[in-house]
Design a protein around this motif. Structure first.
Motif, PDB file in Angstrom:
ATOM      1  N   ALA A  96      -2.155  -5.198  -7.653  1.00 29.12           N
ATOM      2  CA  ALA A  96      -1.407  -5.868  -8.718  1.00 29.12           C
ATOM      3  C   ALA A  96       0.054  -6.070  -8.323  1.00 29.12           C
ATOM      4  N   LYS A  97       0.551  -5.218  -7.429  1.00 30.55           N
ATOM      5  CA  LYS A  97       1.929  -5.347  -6.928  1.00 30.55           C
ATOM      6  C   LYS A  97       2.027  -6.303  -5.746  1.00 30.55           C
ATOM      7  N   GLY A  98       0.888  -6.893  -5.333  1.00 28.98           N
ATOM      8  CA  GLY A  98       0.901  -7.892  -4.280  1.00 28.98           C
ATOM      9  C   GLY A  98       0.425  -7.423  -2.922  1.00 28.98           C
ATOM     10  N   TYR A  99      -0.038  -6.182  -2.822  1.00 36.27           N
ATOM     11  CA  TYR A  99      -0.550  -5.681  -1.548  1.00 36.27           C
ATOM     12  C   TYR A  99      -1.973  -6.166  -1.323  1.00 36.27           C
ATOM     13  N   GLU A 100      -2.278  -6.479  -0.072  1.00 32.46           N
ATOM     14  CA  GLU A 100      -3.647  -6.769   0.339  1.00 32.46           C
ATOM     15  C   GLU A 100      -4.056  -5.593   1.220  1.00 32.46           C
ATOM     16  N   ILE A 101      -5.075  -4.869   0.825  1.00 33.70           N
ATOM     17  CA  ILE A 101      -5.478  -3.651   1.515  1.00 33.70           C
ATOM     18  C   ILE A 101      -6.659  -3.938   2.436  1.00 33.70           C
ATOM     19  N   LYS A 102      -6.434  -3.707   3.724  1.00 35.41           N
ATOM     20  CA  LYS A 102      -7.514  -3.843   4.706  1.00 35.41           C
ATOM     21  C   LYS A 102      -8.260  -2.521   4.835  1.00 35.41           C
ATOM     22  N   VAL A 103      -7.495  -1.405   4.920  1.00 35.60           N
ATOM     23  CA  VAL A 103      -8.077  -0.068   5.043  1.00 35.60           C
ATOM     24  C   VAL A 103      -7.348   0.866   4.086  1.00 35.60           C
ATOM     25  N   PHE A 104      -8.113   1.652   3.360  1.00 38.67           N
ATOM     26  CA  PHE A 104      -7.567   2.700   2.502  1.00 38.67           C
ATOM     27  C   PHE A 104      -8.258   3.988   2.890  1.00 38.67           C
ATOM     28  N   LYS A 105      -7.470   5.055   3.124  1.00 38.90           N
ATOM     29  CA  LYS A 105      -8.092   6.328   3.475  1.00 38.90           C
ATOM     30  C   LYS A 105      -7.245   7.496   3.010  1.00 38.90           C
ATOM     31  N   VAL A 106      -7.870   8.669   3.005  1.00 39.28           N
ATOM     32  CA  VAL A 106      -7.180   9.919   2.740  1.00 39.28           C
ATOM     33  C   VAL A 106      -6.976  10.579   4.103  1.00 39.28           C
ATOM     34  N   THR A 107      -5.739  10.917   4.426  1.00 32.61           N
ATOM     35  CA  THR A 107      -5.424  11.475   5.737  1.00 32.61           C
ATOM     36  C   THR A 107      -5.610  12.989   5.774  1.00 32.61           C
ATOM     37  N   ASP A 108      -5.541  13.533   6.967  1.00 36.27           N
ATOM     38  CA  ASP A 108      -5.595  14.989   7.148  1.00 36.27           C
ATOM     39  C   ASP A 108      -4.391  15.666   6.510  1.00 36.27           C
ATOM     40  N   GLY A 109      -3.306  14.918   6.331  1.00 37.16           N
ATOM     41  CA  GLY A 109      -2.097  15.447   5.705  1.00 37.16           C
ATOM     42  C   GLY A 109      -2.098  15.294   4.194  1.00 37.16           C
ATOM     43  N   ASN A 110      -3.283  15.009   3.634  1.00 34.04           N
ATOM     44  CA  ASN A 110      -3.429  14.840   2.187  1.00 34.04           C
ATOM     45  C   ASN A 110      -2.551  13.728   1.632  1.00 34.04           C
ATOM     46  N   CYS A 111      -2.618  12.581   2.270  1.00 37.74           N
ATOM     47  CA  CYS A 111      -1.919  11.379   1.810  1.00 37.74           C
ATOM     48  C   CYS A 111      -2.948  10.290   1.539  1.00 37.74           C
ATOM     49  N   TYR A 112      -2.596   9.360   0.672  1.00 37.43           N
ATOM     50  CA  TYR A 112      -3.317   8.101   0.609  1.00 37.43           C
ATOM     51  C   TYR A 112      -2.617   7.201   1.617  1.00 37.43           C
ATOM     52  N   GLU A 113      -3.387   6.577   2.493  1.00 38.42           N
ATOM     53  CA  GLU A 113      -2.804   5.705   3.512  1.00 38.42           C
ATOM     54  C   GLU A 113      -3.459   4.337   3.425  1.00 38.42           C
ATOM     55  N   ILE A 114      -2.632   3.297   3.526  1.00 36.27           N
ATOM     56  CA  ILE A 114      -3.186   1.944   3.579  1.00 36.27           C
ATOM     57  C   ILE A 114      -2.708   1.233   4.835  1.00 36.27           C
ATOM     58  N   TYR A 115      -3.569   0.350   5.310  1.00 34.61           N
ATOM     59  CA  TYR A 115      -3.230  -0.633   6.328  1.00 34.61           C
ATOM     60  C   TYR A 115      -3.499  -1.967   5.665  1.00 34.61           C
ATOM     61  N   GLY A 116      -2.565  -2.883   5.772  1.00 27.86           N
ATOM     62  CA  GLY A 116      -2.749  -4.191   5.161  1.00 27.86           C
ATOM     63  C   GLY A 116      -1.486  -5.005   5.192  1.00 27.86           C
ATOM     64  N   TRP A 117      -1.243  -5.737   4.104  1.00 28.79           N
ATOM     65  CA  TRP A 117      -0.102  -6.644   4.027  1.00 28.79           C
ATOM     66  C   TRP A 117       0.596  -6.477   2.687  1.00 28.79           C
ATOM     67  N   ASP A 118       1.925  -6.640   2.714  1.00 28.66           N
ATOM     68  CA  ASP A 118       2.678  -6.562   1.457  1.00 28.66           C
ATOM     69  C   ASP A 118       2.734  -7.936   0.799  1.00 28.66           C
ATOM     70  N   LYS A 119       3.482  -8.044  -0.287  1.00 34.13           N
ATOM     71  CA  LYS A 119       3.546  -9.312  -1.031  1.00 34.13           C
ATOM     72  C   LYS A 119       4.170 -10.440  -0.222  1.00 34.13           C
ATOM     73  N   ASP A 120       4.937 -10.090   0.821  1.00 34.63           N
ATOM     74  CA  ASP A 120       5.558 -11.090   1.697  1.00 34.63           C
ATOM     75  C   ASP A 120       4.693 -11.397   2.913  1.00 34.63           C
ATOM     76  N   LYS A 121       3.458 -10.900   2.901  1.00 34.37           N
ATOM     77  CA  LYS A 121       2.471 -11.097   3.969  1.00 34.37           C
ATOM     78  C   LYS A 121       2.892 -10.453   5.287  1.00 34.37           C
ATOM     79  N   LYS A 122       3.716  -9.387   5.193  1.00 36.18           N
ATOM     80  CA  LYS A 122       4.076  -8.607   6.380  1.00 36.18           C
ATOM     81  C   LYS A 122       3.067  -7.469   6.525  1.00 36.18           C
ATOM     82  N   LYS A 123       2.662  -7.219   7.756  1.00 36.63           N
ATOM     83  CA  LYS A 123       1.700  -6.151   8.026  1.00 36.63           C
ATOM     84  C   LYS A 123       2.362  -4.805   7.760  1.00 36.63           C
ATOM     85  N   VAL A 124       1.639  -3.935   7.038  1.00 38.86           N
ATOM     86  CA  VAL A 124       2.192  -2.628   6.669  1.00 38.86           C
ATOM     87  C   VAL A 124       1.209  -1.495   6.959  1.00 38.86           C
TER      88      VAL A 124
END
Length: 88
Positions: free
Chosen positions: A42-70
């Motif tokens: 809803a904030k404009g992110y496009e999520i390619k990968v979403f995962k829970v890391t070993d460090g207990n984080c939510y991590e995403i790979y994808g693009w922000d609202k400006d279409k920059k890879k994040v």
């Protein structure tokens, strides 16, 4: 000497690939994963990968609202960004 080299190499590679430590709070108190992803979309992110890391984080790979890879790590309890890498 050879053993020392490989030991050092292993330690360095572990440090390089280790993500942040986000929380040690019980998972029952974490934000719902599906709802969290929907909020990001809803904030404009496009999520390619979403995962829970070993460090207990939510991590995403994808693009922000400006279409920059994040790559972004979020605290799963608060939803706040812990670490962010944006490709320019």
């Amino acid at each position: 000497m050879r053993v020392l080299f490989f030991t050092t190499l292993t330690l360095l590679s572990t440090a390089v690939f280790a993500g942040p430590q986000c929380t040690d709070i019980d998972k029952s108190k974490w934000l719902d994963q599906a709802k969290f992803q929907e909020d990001l979309k809803a904030k404009g992110y496009e999520i390619k990968v979403f995962k829970v890391t070993d460090g207990n984080c939510y991590e995403i790979y994808g693009w922000d609202k400006d279409k920059k890879k994040v790559e972004i790590y979020f605290d799963p309890v608060t939803g706040k960004t812990v670490k962010e890498e944006i490709e320019e």
